[in-house]
Design a protein around this motif. Structure first.
Motif, PDB file in Angstrom:
ATOM      1  N   LYS A 472       0.833  -1.219   0.000  1.00 55.64           N
ATOM      2  CA  LYS A 472       0.000   0.000   0.000  1.00 55.64           C
ATOM      3  C   LYS A 472       0.863   1.263   0.000  1.00 55.64           C
ATOM      4  CE  LYS A 472      -1.903  -1.265   3.864  1.00 55.64           C
ATOM      5  NZ  LYS A 472      -1.267  -2.564   4.154  1.00 55.64           N
ATOM      6  N   THR A 473       1.828   1.288   0.935  1.00 52.47           N
ATOM      7  CA  THR A 473       2.702   2.464   1.015  1.00 52.47           C
ATOM      8  C   THR A 473       3.490   2.633  -0.276  1.00 52.47           C
ATOM      9  OG1 THR A 473       2.867   2.171   3.394  1.00 52.47           O
ATOM     10  CG2 THR A 473       4.546   3.525   2.373  1.00 52.47           C
ATOM     11  N   THR A 474       3.939   1.505  -0.818  1.00 49.62           N
ATOM     12  CA  THR A 474       4.694   1.559  -2.069  1.00 49.62           C
ATOM     13  C   THR A 474       3.836   2.156  -3.183  1.00 49.62           C
ATOM     14  OG1 THR A 474       5.775  -0.457  -1.331  1.00 49.62           O
ATOM     15  CG2 THR A 474       6.081   0.162  -3.631  1.00 49.62           C
ATOM     16  N   GLN A 514       3.321   7.147   7.121  1.00 47.77           N
ATOM     17  CA  GLN A 514       2.995   6.134   8.130  1.00 47.77           C
ATOM     18  C   GLN A 514       3.760   6.389   9.432  1.00 47.77           C
ATOM     19  OE1 GLN A 514       3.514   2.311   6.403  1.00 47.77           O
ATOM     20  NE2 GLN A 514       2.336   1.300   7.985  1.00 47.77           N
TER      21      GLN A 514
HETATM   22  N1  LIG Z   1      12.795   0.557   0.776  1.00 49.25           N
HETATM   23  C1  LIG Z   1      12.518  -0.715   0.584  1.00 49.25           C
HETATM   24  N2  LIG Z   1      13.429  -1.541   0.064  1.00 49.25           N
HETATM   25  C2  LIG Z   1      13.152  -2.825  -0.159  1.00 49.25           C
HETATM   26  N3  LIG Z   1      11.972  -3.395   0.108  1.00 49.25           N
HETATM   27  C3  LIG Z   1      10.998  -2.625   0.639  1.00 49.25           C
HETATM   28  C4  LIG Z   1      11.225  -1.252   0.907  1.00 49.25           C
HETATM   29  N4  LIG Z   1      10.102  -0.732   1.436  1.00 49.25           N
HETATM   30  C5  LIG Z   1       9.223  -1.747   1.480  1.00 49.25           C
HETATM   31  N5  LIG Z   1       9.738  -2.883   1.013  1.00 49.25           N
HETATM   32  C6  LIG Z   1       9.054  -4.161   0.870  1.00 49.25           C
HETATM   33  O1  LIG Z   1       7.959  -3.959   0.017  1.00 49.25           O
HETATM   34  C7  LIG Z   1       6.826  -4.646   0.474  1.00 49.25           C
HETATM   35  C8  LIG Z   1       5.646  -3.714   0.538  1.00 49.25           C
HETATM   36  O2  LIG Z   1       5.900  -2.709   1.500  1.00 49.25           O
HETATM   37  P1  LIG Z   1       4.873  -1.563   1.834  1.00 49.25           P
HETATM   38  O3  LIG Z   1       5.526  -0.652   2.787  1.00 49.25           O
HETATM   39  O4  LIG Z   1       4.379  -1.004   0.569  1.00 49.25           O
HETATM   40  O5  LIG Z   1       3.710  -2.370   2.549  1.00 49.25           O
HETATM   41  P2  LIG Z   1       2.379  -1.831   3.204  1.00 49.25           P
HETATM   42  O6  LIG Z   1       1.261  -2.454   2.478  1.00 49.25           O
HETATM   43  O7  LIG Z   1       2.406  -0.373   3.298  1.00 49.25           O
HETATM   44  O8  LIG Z   1       2.465  -2.474   4.643  1.00 49.25           O
HETATM   45  P3  LIG Z   1       2.002  -1.894   6.050  1.00 49.25           P
HETATM   46  O9  LIG Z   1       0.555  -2.219   6.194  1.00 49.25           O
HETATM   47  O10 LIG Z   1       2.787  -2.658   7.027  1.00 49.25           O
HETATM   48  O11 LIG Z   1       2.287  -0.456   6.052  1.00 49.25           O
HETATM   49  C9  LIG Z   1       7.188  -5.254   1.804  1.00 49.25           C
HETATM   50  O12 LIG Z   1       7.350  -6.643   1.610  1.00 49.25           O
HETATM   51  C10 LIG Z   1       8.519  -4.644   2.169  1.00 49.25           C
HETATM   52  O13 LIG Z   1       9.336  -5.630   2.710  1.00 49.25           O
END
Ligand SMILES: Nc1ncnc2c1ncn2[C@@H]1O[C@H](COP(=O)(O)OP(=O)(O)OP(=O)(O)O)[C@@H](O)[C@H]1O
Ligand SMILES: [Mg+2]
Length: 674
Positions: A472-474, A514
Motif C-alpha cells: 500500500k505504502t509503495t 505512516q
Molecule cells: N525501501 C525498501 N526496500 C526494499 N523493500 C521494501 C522497501 N520498502 C518496502 N519494502 C518491501 O515492500 C513490500 C511492501 O511494503 P509496503 O511498505 O508497501 O507495505 P504496506 O502495504 O504499506 O504495509 P504496512 O501495512 O505494514 O504499512 C514489503 O514486503 C517490504 O518488505
C-alpha cells in the motif's frame, strides 16, 4: 588521485588567495635562508677579531688576487705557451695541444667572469657596510643580531598570512563542496537513502570532509612553503659551495622513493579508518535514536559491547595511520643527517688540508674557511626542518584523497527519479488519477506490485486496505514519484507523471506518512513546513481542521512550543495530528493519508473524519488504513493482496464478493465487540 583533483577544482575560484599565499611563502623562504648567512660573519667577528669592514676588504682582496692569478695564467698561456707550441714540428700533436689550450682559456675566461660578478656584489656589500655598519666589533655583532631578529619577525608576519590565506581558500572551497554535495544528496532517490544509510552520508559530510580539508591545506600550505624554504637554503648553500651541496642532494631521490612507498600504504590505511568511523556513526545514530528500545529491552550491555568493538576496530586501524605518520619523520631525519655528515666530512677534509680537490674532483673554487664550512653545515641542517615537516605531507594528501574518493563516489550517484525543470508543469489536478499496468520491485526478481491498474476520478476518496507488506505504502509512493514503476505508468489527468515537472507534481501533494516525521522546531513551523509564508490564521485553521488547535494551546508556549527531536515532546496521536495539519495547510489536490490517524483515540478519530469529509471534497484522496470504520468516508475501496489488486468496489459490493475483505471485516467487527 582523480577525485582529489576534482576536489581541487573547487579551490580554483579562490586562486587569488592562493597566489598571494605563494608570494608570502616565497618571502618567508628567502628570509629563512638569508638568516643563516649571518653565521659566517658572526663567527669571523668572534674568532678572527675582524670587524665587517676588514672582513669584506679581505674577501675583496682575495677575490682580486684570484682574478689576477687567473688573468696571469691566461696571459702566460697567450704570450708564452701558445707561441712555443706553434713551433712544434709535429703538426698533429701541435693541433691537439692548441685545442686543449683553447679549451683551458675558455674555462679560465668563464672563471674570471664569475669571479668578477662576485666581486661586484662584494663591492656593493662593502659600500653598504662602510656607509651603515659600525666599526666596533661588539656593536657590529649587536647590529647583525638585531637584523636577524627583525627578519625573523618579518618572516613570522608572512608566515601568518601564508597560513591564513591557504586556510581561508581551502575552507571556502570546502564550504562550496559541502553545499554542492548536500544538494546532490538531498535529491537522492528514496532507495539510495536506504541502500547507503544516513550514517554513511553523515560520515562523509563530517569525517571525510575533515580529511579532505587537512589534505588540501597541506597541499597548498606545506607542500608549497616547505620546499621553498629548503630550496632557499640550498641556493644559499650553493653560494658557499655548490659541489658540496650537490653531494648532499644525492639523498633526495632515496627520500622521494621512501615517501611514495609510505604514501601508498597510507591511502589504504586512511580509507579503512574512514570506513571504520562511519560504522561508528551508524552505531551512535541507531542507539541514540532508538534509546527507548535499547533501555526497554535492557540492551545497554550489548550496545556497549558493539560500540566497544567498533571503537577498538577504529583504534587498530587508526594506529596504522599514526605509525605510518610517525615512521616518516625519523627515517627522513636519518637520511638527512647521513647526507649532512657526508658533505661535512668532505668539507672538513678540504678545510683541514686547505685543498680544493678530492680525488681529482674540484670541490670548491677557493679553499674553504672553517667559518664558511660551519655556515654551510648550518644551511644544510636548516633544510632538516622543512624536510621533517614535509615527511608526513604525502601521507596527509593520501588520506585527503581517500576522503575525496568517498565524497565524490557518493556525489556521483545519479538519482533515477530526477527533476526535469524543462518538462511541462502539471496543471492543478482536476480530472483523474490512473495507475496503468503498474509493476514495481525494489530489487530485481522480487516484485512488490504486479499489474496494478485502476482509475480514480477527481474528488474521489479511495481507501487502500490489505495485509502488512501488501504494497500500500509503495503504491502511493509511486504517485509521489518516490520511485518510478518498472513497467506501466502513473497518470494524473492523463499525463504520465514521469514526463511532467517533478516539483509541479509534488507541490500538489499533501502527505501524511505512516511514520510521523516532525522537525525539532516550534509547532507553528512544523505545520507551516510545506508553506513557509502561510499566514498565522491559515496555520491555525489547518490545526483546527486536524483537531490539533486545542491541545496546541495547552502547550507551554502554544504554537511557539518546541517539540524536541522527532517531536519527542508530544504523544504519538498529537504528532499525527500536527502532521495532518501540515498536509492540510498545503491545500493539496492529491491527499495521501497513510494511516494518518492510526494513533488517534476513537473519539478524536471520529471528529477528524467529520472535518476531513469537508476537506476532501475538492481533492483526490488516497487513504490507507487498517481500521475499517475509517472506510465510511471512502467512496471506493481497493483491496491489495501480495501486490495485486484483489478487488475494487464500495463497502457493500466488496462484502458480497471479496473474501479477503470479508475476513478483514469480520476481524474488525470482533475487535470492536471485544
Ligand atoms: N525501501 C525498501 N526496500 C526494499 N523493500 C521494501 C522497501 N520498502 C518496502 N519494502 C518491501 O515492500 C513490500 C511492501 O511494503 P509496503 O511498505 O508497501 O507495505 P504496506 O502495504 O504499506 O504495509 P504496512 O501495512 O505494514 O504499512 C514489503 O514486503 C517490504 O518488505
Ligand atoms: Mg505501509
Amino acid at each position: 588521485m582523480k577525485n582529489l583533483i576534482r576536489a581541487l577544482q573547487f579551490v580554483w575560484p579562490y586562486r587569488g588567495r592562493l597566489a598571494l599565499s605563494i608570494l608570502c611563502a616565497l618571502i618567508v623562504a628567502l628570509l629563512w635562508g638569508a638568516n643563516f648567512m649571518a653565521i659566517s660573519p658572526i663567527l669571523n667577528l668572534l674568532g678572527k677579531e675582524q670587524n665587517l669592514q676588514t672582513q669584506i676588504d679581505l674577501e675583496i682582496q682575495a677575490k682580486e688576487e684570484q682574478i689576477a692569478e687567473i688573468a696571469k695564467g691566461l696571459d702566460d698561456r697567450e704570450k708564452i705557451e701558445i707561441p712555443k707550441v706553434m713551433t712544434w714540428p709535429d703538426e698533429k700533436a701541435r693541433d691537439n695541444r692548441l685545442l686543449e689550450l683553447t679549451r683551458l682559456t675558455a674555462k679560465d675566461e668563464a672563471a674570471i667572469g664569475y669571479a668578477r660578478s662576485q666581486l661586484y656584489w662584494l663591492q656593493t656589500g662593502r659600500m653598504l657596510i662602510q656607509r651603515f655598519a659600525p666599526t666596533d666589533r661588539f656593536e657590529t655583532l649587536a647590529w647583525l643580531l638585531a637584523i636577524v631578529v627583525i627578519s625573523i619577525a618579518l618572516k613570522g608576519f608572512f608566515d601568518f598570512w601564508q597560513e591564513s590565506l591557504v586556510g581561508s581558500a581551502v575552507s571556502l572551497s570546502l564550504f562550496d563542496l559541502r553545499n554542492r554535495f548536500y544538494r546532490s544528496a538531498i535529491h537522492y532517490d528514496m532507495s539510495q537513502f536506504t541502500e547507503e544509510g544516513t550514517h554513511e552520508l553523515m560520515a562523509r559530510f563530517t569525517n571525510d570532509m575533515d580529511a579532505l580539508s587537512a589534505g588540501c591545506k597541506t597541499l597548498f600550505g606545506k607542500v608549497v612553503a616547505e620546499p621553498l624554504k629548503a630550496l632557499s637554503c640550498i641556493a644559499f648553500a650553493c653560494m658557499i659551495s655548490w659541489r658540496l651541496t650537490l653531494l648532499f642532494l644525492v639523498v633526495v631521490p632515496i627520500a622521494l622513493f621512501f615517501m611514495s612507498k609510505v604514501g601508498r600504504y597510507m591511502k589504504k590505511a586512511s580509507r579503512r579508518v574512514l570506513e571504520s568511523m562511519s560504522s561508528l556513526y551508524k552505531i551512535l545514530q541507531e542507539t541514540f535514536q532508538g534509546i527507548r528500545i535499547v533501555k526497554a529491552f535492557t540492551m545497554e550491555r550489548y550496545e556497549r559491547r558493539r560500540f566497544f568493538l567498533g571503537t577498538k576496530d577504529y583504534y587498530r586501524k587508526g594506529m596504522w595511520v599514526i605509525n605510518l605518520e610517525a615512521i616518516s619523520g625519523p627515517v627522513m631525519e636519518l637520511l638527512g643527517v647521513t647526507a649532512i655528515a657526508g658533505a661535512l666530512l668532505v668539507g672538513a677534509y678540504l678545510v683541514m688540508t686547505g685543498e680544493t680537490h678530492i680525488w681529482g674532483f674540484r670541490m670548491t673554487i677557493d679553499p674553504l674557511t672553517p667559518a664558511a664550512l660551519l655556515n654551510l653545515y648550518a644551511l644544510l641542517a636548516a633544510i632538516a626542518d622543512p624536510v621533517r615537516k614535509l615527511s608526513n605531507v604525502y601521507t596527509k594528501i593520501q588520506s585527503g584523497a581517500a576522503g575525496a574518493d568517498r565524497i565524490f563516489h557518493a556525489m556521483d550517484k545519479k538519482p533515477k527519479v530526477r527533476n526535469n525543470p524543462q518538462a511541462p508543469r502539471l496543471p492543478r489536478h482536476r480530472e483523474s488519477v490512473e495507475f496503468r499496468e503498474v509493476c514495481f520491485s525494489y530489487s530485481a526478481g522480487q516484485p512488490i506490485l504486479t499489474n496494478v491498474s485502476f482509475r480514480v476520478r477527481f474528488g474521489e476518496t479511495i481507501a487502500l486496505v490489505g495485509r502488512n507488506g501488501s504494497g500500500k505504502t509503495t503504491l502511493v509512493g509511486l504517485l509521489a514519484r518516490f520511485f518510478d514503476p518498472d513497467h506501466g505508468a502513473v497518470l494524473v489527468d492523463g499525463h504520465d507523471i514521469r514526463r511532467m515537472n517533478l516539483r509541479s507534481l509534488r507541490q500538489q501533494l499533501g502527505l501524511v506518512s505512516q511514520d510521523t516525521m516532525l522537525f525539532d522546531d516550534t509547532i507553528y513551523n512544523n505545520i507551516a513546513y510545506g508553506k513557509r509564508h502561510a499566514k498565522p490564521e491559515e496555520v491555525e485553521a489547518a490545526a483546527k481542521q486536524a483537531l490539533a488547535h486545542d491541545f496546541i494551546l495547552k502547550q507551554r508556549n502554544g504554537y511557539e512550543t518546541r517539540i524536541g527531536e522527532m517531536g519527542g515532546a508530544l504523544s504519538g496521536g498529537q504528532r499525527q495530528r500536527i502532521a495532518l495539519a501540515r498536509a492540510i495547510l498545503r491545500d493539496p489536490s492529491l491527499l495521501i493519508l497513510d494511516e494518518a490517524t492510526s494513533a488517534a483515540d476513537v473519539e478524536v478519530e471520529a471528529s477528524i473524519h467529520q472535518t476531513l469529509r469537508q476537506f476532501m471534497k475538492n481533492r483526490t484522496t488516497f487513504l490507507i488504513t487498517h481500521r475499517l470504520n475509517m472506510l465510511e468516508i471512502a467512496d471506493r475501496i481497493v483491496v491489495l493482496e501480495n501486490g495485486r489488486i484483489e478487488a475494487i468496489g464500495t463497502h457493500l459490493e466488496l462484502l458480497k464478493c471479496c473474501s479477503t475483505y470479508q475476513r478483514l471485516h469480520e476481524v474488525n467487527l470482533q475487535r470492536q465487540a471485544a
